[in-house]
Design a protein around this motif. Structure first.
Motif, PDB file in Angstrom:
ATOM      1  N   SER A 139       0.842  -1.188   0.000  1.00  0.00           N
ATOM      2  CA  SER A 139       0.000   0.000   0.000  1.00  0.00           C
ATOM      3  C   SER A 139       0.880   1.241   0.000  1.00  0.00           C
ATOM      4  CB  SER A 139      -0.891   0.000   1.246  1.00  0.00           C
ATOM      5  OG  SER A 139      -0.083   0.128   2.416  1.00  0.00           O
ATOM      6  N   GLU A 140       0.265   2.385  -0.274  1.00  0.00           N
ATOM      7  CA  GLU A 140       1.006   3.645  -0.235  1.00  0.00           C
ATOM      8  C   GLU A 140       1.537   3.910   1.169  1.00  0.00           C
ATOM      9  OE1 GLU A 140       1.900   5.545  -2.797  1.00  0.00           O
ATOM     10  OE2 GLU A 140       0.993   3.968  -4.034  1.00  0.00           O
ATOM     11  N   GLU A 141       0.774   3.508   2.158  1.00  0.00           N
ATOM     12  CA  GLU A 141       1.207   3.682   3.549  1.00  0.00           C
ATOM     13  C   GLU A 141       2.465   2.871   3.833  1.00  0.00           C
ATOM     14  OE1 GLU A 141      -0.761   1.988   7.437  1.00  0.00           O
ATOM     15  OE2 GLU A 141      -1.787   3.850   6.900  1.00  0.00           O
ATOM     16  N   LEU A 162       6.246   4.108   4.762  1.00  0.00           N
ATOM     17  CA  LEU A 162       6.962   3.598   5.938  1.00  0.00           C
ATOM     18  C   LEU A 162       8.330   3.068   5.522  1.00  0.00           C
ATOM     19  CD1 LEU A 162       7.118   2.784   8.931  1.00  0.00           C
ATOM     20  CD2 LEU A 162       5.925   0.649   8.322  1.00  0.00           C
ATOM     21  N   ARG A 163       8.367   2.319   4.439  1.00  0.00           N
ATOM     22  CA  ARG A 163       9.640   1.764   3.953  1.00  0.00           C
ATOM     23  C   ARG A 163      10.626   2.892   3.634  1.00  0.00           C
ATOM     24  NH1 ARG A 163      11.123  -3.135   2.080  1.00  0.00           N
ATOM     25  NH2 ARG A 163       8.996  -3.959   1.961  1.00  0.00           N
ATOM     26  N   LYS A 164      10.136   3.943   2.982  1.00  0.00           N
ATOM     27  CA  LYS A 164      10.996   5.072   2.617  1.00  0.00           C
ATOM     28  C   LYS A 164      11.514   5.793   3.859  1.00  0.00           C
ATOM     29  CE  LYS A 164      11.051   9.288  -0.195  1.00  0.00           C
ATOM     30  NZ  LYS A 164      10.245  10.171  -1.095  1.00  0.00           N
ATOM     31  N   ALA A 165      10.647   5.964   4.838  1.00  0.00           N
ATOM     32  CA  ALA A 165      11.038   6.662   6.063  1.00  0.00           C
ATOM     33  C   ALA A 165      12.079   5.880   6.846  1.00  0.00           C
ATOM     34  CB  ALA A 165       9.800   6.919   6.930  1.00  0.00           C
ATOM     35  N   GLY A 171       8.684   5.217  16.767  1.00  0.00           N
ATOM     36  CA  GLY A 171       7.568   4.281  16.654  1.00  0.00           C
ATOM     37  C   GLY A 171       7.848   3.044  15.842  1.00  0.00           C
ATOM     38  N   TYR A 172       9.102   2.836  15.434  1.00  0.00           N
ATOM     39  CA  TYR A 172       9.416   1.706  14.574  1.00  0.00           C
ATOM     40  C   TYR A 172       9.494   0.382  15.340  1.00  0.00           C
ATOM     41  CZ  TYR A 172      10.701   5.336  11.183  1.00  0.00           C
ATOM     42  OH  TYR A 172      10.684   6.413  10.336  1.00  0.00           O
ATOM     43  N   ILE A 173      10.050   0.397  16.542  1.00  0.00           N
ATOM     44  CA  ILE A 173      10.249  -0.849  17.290  1.00  0.00           C
ATOM     45  C   ILE A 173       8.922  -1.468  17.718  1.00  0.00           C
ATOM     46  CG2 ILE A 173      11.267  -1.882  19.364  1.00  0.00           C
ATOM     47  CD1 ILE A 173      13.317  -1.054  17.249  1.00  0.00           C
ATOM     48  N   GLY A 174       7.983  -0.626  18.118  1.00  0.00           N
ATOM     49  CA  GLY A 174       6.697  -1.140  18.602  1.00  0.00           C
ATOM     50  C   GLY A 174       5.583  -1.011  17.594  1.00  0.00           C
ATOM     51  N   VAL A 175       5.930  -0.947  16.310  1.00  0.00           N
ATOM     52  CA  VAL A 175       4.909  -0.715  15.289  1.00  0.00           C
ATOM     53  C   VAL A 175       3.865  -1.829  15.249  1.00  0.00           C
ATOM     54  CG1 VAL A 175       6.183  -1.843  13.397  1.00  0.00           C
ATOM     55  CG2 VAL A 175       4.598   0.025  12.884  1.00  0.00           C
ATOM     56  N   ASN A 176       4.231  -3.031  15.700  1.00  0.00           N
ATOM     57  CA  ASN A 176       3.302  -4.169  15.659  1.00  0.00           C
ATOM     58  C   ASN A 176       2.473  -4.311  16.921  1.00  0.00           C
ATOM     59  OD1 ASN A 176       5.783  -4.971  17.063  1.00  0.00           O
ATOM     60  ND2 ASN A 176       4.842  -7.008  17.184  1.00  0.00           N
ATOM     61  N   GLU A 213       4.200  -4.790   9.115  1.00  0.00           N
ATOM     62  CA  GLU A 213       4.922  -3.528   9.277  1.00  0.00           C
ATOM     63  C   GLU A 213       6.269  -3.730   9.967  1.00  0.00           C
ATOM     64  OE1 GLU A 213       0.809  -2.743   8.411  1.00  0.00           O
ATOM     65  OE2 GLU A 213       1.689  -3.949  10.006  1.00  0.00           O
ATOM     66  N   LEU A 214       6.304  -4.598  10.972  1.00  0.00           N
ATOM     67  CA  LEU A 214       7.544  -4.805  11.707  1.00  0.00           C
ATOM     68  C   LEU A 214       8.612  -5.455  10.820  1.00  0.00           C
ATOM     69  CD1 LEU A 214       8.662  -4.363  14.603  1.00  0.00           C
ATOM     70  CD2 LEU A 214       8.161  -6.775  15.040  1.00  0.00           C
ATOM     71  N   SER A 215       8.213  -6.403   9.982  1.00  0.00           N
ATOM     72  CA  SER A 215       9.178  -7.049   9.086  1.00  0.00           C
ATOM     73  C   SER A 215       9.705  -6.059   8.052  1.00  0.00           C
ATOM     74  CB  SER A 215       8.547  -8.267   8.397  1.00  0.00           C
ATOM     75  OG  SER A 215       7.430  -7.896   7.605  1.00  0.00           O
ATOM     76  N   LEU A 216       8.857  -5.147   7.634  1.00  0.00           N
ATOM     77  CA  LEU A 216       9.275  -4.108   6.697  1.00  0.00           C
ATOM     78  C   LEU A 216      10.353  -3.235   7.339  1.00  0.00           C
ATOM     79  CD1 LEU A 216       6.809  -1.917   4.628  1.00  0.00           C
ATOM     80  CD2 LEU A 216       8.729  -0.882   5.832  1.00  0.00           C
ATOM     81  N   VAL A 217      10.137  -2.871   8.599  1.00  0.00           N
ATOM     82  CA  VAL A 217      11.109  -2.039   9.320  1.00  0.00           C
ATOM     83  C   VAL A 217      12.460  -2.753   9.418  1.00  0.00           C
ATOM     84  CG1 VAL A 217      11.699  -1.034  11.567  1.00  0.00           C
ATOM     85  CG2 VAL A 217       9.391  -0.752  10.643  1.00  0.00           C
TER      86      VAL A 217
END
Length: 376
Positions: A7-9, A13-16, A40-45, A59-63
């Motif tokens: 998704s765009e979201e 997130l990946r870009k950030a 907010g990356y560590i606890g995104v899940n 989301e966490l795997s993406l991070v």
């Protein structure tokens, strides 16, 4: 239908994360962890109600993948938010959630995970660490090995076994063991792999735990355990894909710039084609990882189990091949400290071995997916 196009979201997130990781080289894992947690990356899940981002393993795997692709992988992301945070969020008591989830999300506390044993590996049916009741308390006795980050963790989620009162059989249970618990000791394992997170052997000698140290229902057995093991496999895939992408990017840059006889070496198919194959394999592994994460986040534990194992297998193989080809592309430079690829040779092997070997995944797929007779 599982949507595998981001998704765009997710793209944002990946870009950030990529931008963040690329600008935080050589800051040390602890500082990187805390800054990533602040964003907010560590606890995104983890659930929003407990300070998390309200996302999932997707989301966490993406991070983790993007951190690895930038050369800043955080191994404890596989353990603290993915395994421990997920198990507590799904099965913990309200008190356990309030105590642990906000702290895991904001980076102020870490939790390690202990399942592997010297004689059992990760086979939950052969685990000998046992828990027995003593009044209102539990007494936990046993050994664990290859436990990451125990020295920096505030507690360790230990997989033990208790006796079923009805059948007398032992069943897996999960306990939160504080790092300073009496009878709980550790010995650092001398590893050739020089990672930031150290490996330990743990000793539990009648460690007395209160009743509320038990996570979830003592009769739930494997259900709770695999709630943590499937995210572990997915996150290991992310770790491997990120590492493979990092190695490949270094090789591609070198192949573009390195000129021999007035021609960049990347113009030669003997160099270009193996790098292209490595890229294809990493992309295919990522698709399976995304499928596994989507299935898990959708609550399909059975489907996620199969896909998570496949993703971990594919990513481990792709990572090893990408690192090997990257080193080969650089020749002697691939073994120098300057280019930083040599250390990945050993690290890439970890993705094949942990948390479950590729052979055990093939056993799982041949038995569970293909319906062939069980060989183990």
């Amino acid at each position: 239908m599982t949507t595998l196009i981001e998704s765009e979201e997710h793209k944002a997130l990946r870009k950030a994360v990529s931008s963040f990781a690329g600008s935080h080289h050589d800051v040390g894992n602890r500082a990187l962890w805390q800054e990533a947690a602040r964003l907010g990356y560590i606890g995104v899940n983890l659930p929003e109600a407990y300070g998390g981002g309200g996302g999932g393993i997707t989301e966490l795997s993406l991070v983790l993948e993007e951190l690895g692709a930038a050369g800043n992988p955080l191994l404890m992301m596989i353990v603290s938010p993915a395994i421990c945070g997920t198990v507590i969020a799904r099965f913990g008591t309200e008190a356990q959630k309030r105590e642990w989830l906000p702290a895991l999300a904001d980076g102020s506390r870490l939790m390690a995970f202990g399942i592997t044993e010297p004689d059992a590996g990760s086979n939950s049916h052969r685990i000998t660490t046992t828990a027995r009741r003593d009044g209102a308390d539990w007494l936990l006795t046993g050994r664990k090995v290859f436990v990451s980050g125990v020295d920096i963790a505030d507690a360790t989620l230990i997989v033990g076994r208790t006796e079923d009162a009805r059948t007398g059989r032992l069943k897996p249970c999960l306990f939160i063991v504080p790092r300073d618990a009496e009878g709980f000791s550790r010995r650092r394992i001398d590893m050739e792999l020089h990672g930031e997170e150290k490996q330990f052997e743990l000793f539990l000698d009648d460690v007395r735990l209160p009743a509320d140290a038990l996570v979830g229902d003592e009769d739930a057995g494997l259900l709770q355990l695999f709630a943590g093991l499937n995210p572990e496999r997915i996150m290991t895939a992310a770790f491997a894909i990120g590492m493979g992408r990092h190695a490949l990017a270094k090789a591609v840059e070198y192949a573009r710039d390195r000129t021999v006889w007035k021609t960049p070496i990347g113009a030669h198919q003997a160099i270009a084609h193996p790098l292209a194959q490595a890229h294809i394999d990493l992309e295919l592994a990522r698709l399976m990882m995304q499928k596994a994460a989507h299935l898990y986040d959708a609550g399909d534990d059975a489907g996620a189990g199969e896909a998570a194992n496949m993703a971990k297998y594919a990513a481990g193989e792709a990572c090893v091949k990408a690192v090997d080809q990257a080193v080969h592309t650089l020749g002697g430079n691939g073994l120098t400290r300057e280019f930083g690829l040599a250390r990945l040779i050993t690290a890439a092997r970890v993705a094949r071995i942990a948390p479950v070997s590729r052979e055990m995944i093939l056993n799982y797929v041949s038995h569970q997916t293909l319906g062939l007779p069980k060989s183990y």
